[in-house]
Design an enzyme around this catalytic site. Structure first.
Site: not given
Ligand code: IDP
Ligand code: MG
Length: 140
Positions: A11, A51, A59, A114, A117, A128
């Site tokens: 990212k 997404y 978010f 984070n 992905h 994807e």
């Molecule tokens: P994942 O990446 O672990 O699969 P997902 O629930 O698919 O998690 O969410 C996609 C991305 O959205 C996350 O990696 C993160 O960057 C962002 N995200 C998810 N939940 C939150 C949140 O509560 N606040 C801000 N960003 C979030």
């Molecule tokens: Mg995900």
């Protein structure tokens, strides 16, 4: 695509701060081969489309803004049981909950930023990967 492959994105926060190399090293040390790799900067509509499954989430808008804030590295990774093994290597979505030694624990700066992905199923990995790569760019 079977479960020998998964799809990943390094990212913008991680690319911007010079963590591409260290993250690729952790990916290789985790037993993954790089089957395809490219540096891309997504447009807003590409990030929204990638997404789409999250479009009703609170978010979503911040996420697409963040994911278009700079270049990302997109990857197809090869390993036995790739999807599950890669989710384990990256750790929980929220880095505060990620296991020590995971990529997110090491490089994430927040839930949103984070670092990486990882696809959550072989079907999504295939979709994807197809979103970012054409057939001639795949070395498998
Ligand atoms: P994942 O990446 O672990 O699969 P997902 O629930 O698919 O998690 O969410 C996609 C991305 O959205 C996350 O990696 C993160 O960057 C962002 N995200 C998810 N939940 C939150 C949140 O509560 N606040 C801000 N960003 C979030
Ligand atoms: Mg995900």
């Amino acid at each position: 695509m079977n479960n020998d492959f998964t799809f990943s994105i390094i990212k913008p926060n991680a690319v911007r701060t010079g963590k591409t190399g260290p993250i690729l090293a952790m990916i290789n040390e985790g037993g993954f081969e790089i089957a395809a790799m490219r540096l891309v900067k997504m447009t807003l509509s590409q990030a929204e489309s990638f997404y789409m499954v999250h479009k009703e989430r609170p978010f979503f808008e911040g996420l697409v803004e963040f994911m278009t804030s700079g270049p990302v590295v997109v990857l197809i990774l090869k390993r036995e049981n790739a999807v599950e093994a890669f989710r384990k290597l990256i750790g929980a979505t929220n880095p505060a909950k990620a296991e020590p030694g995971t990529i997110r624990k090491t490089f994430a700066v927040s839930v949103q930023m984070n670092a990486v992905h990882g696809s959550d199923s072989p079907e999504n990995a295939a979709n994807e990967a197809n979103f970012f790569f054409s057939g001639i760019e795949r070395f498998f």
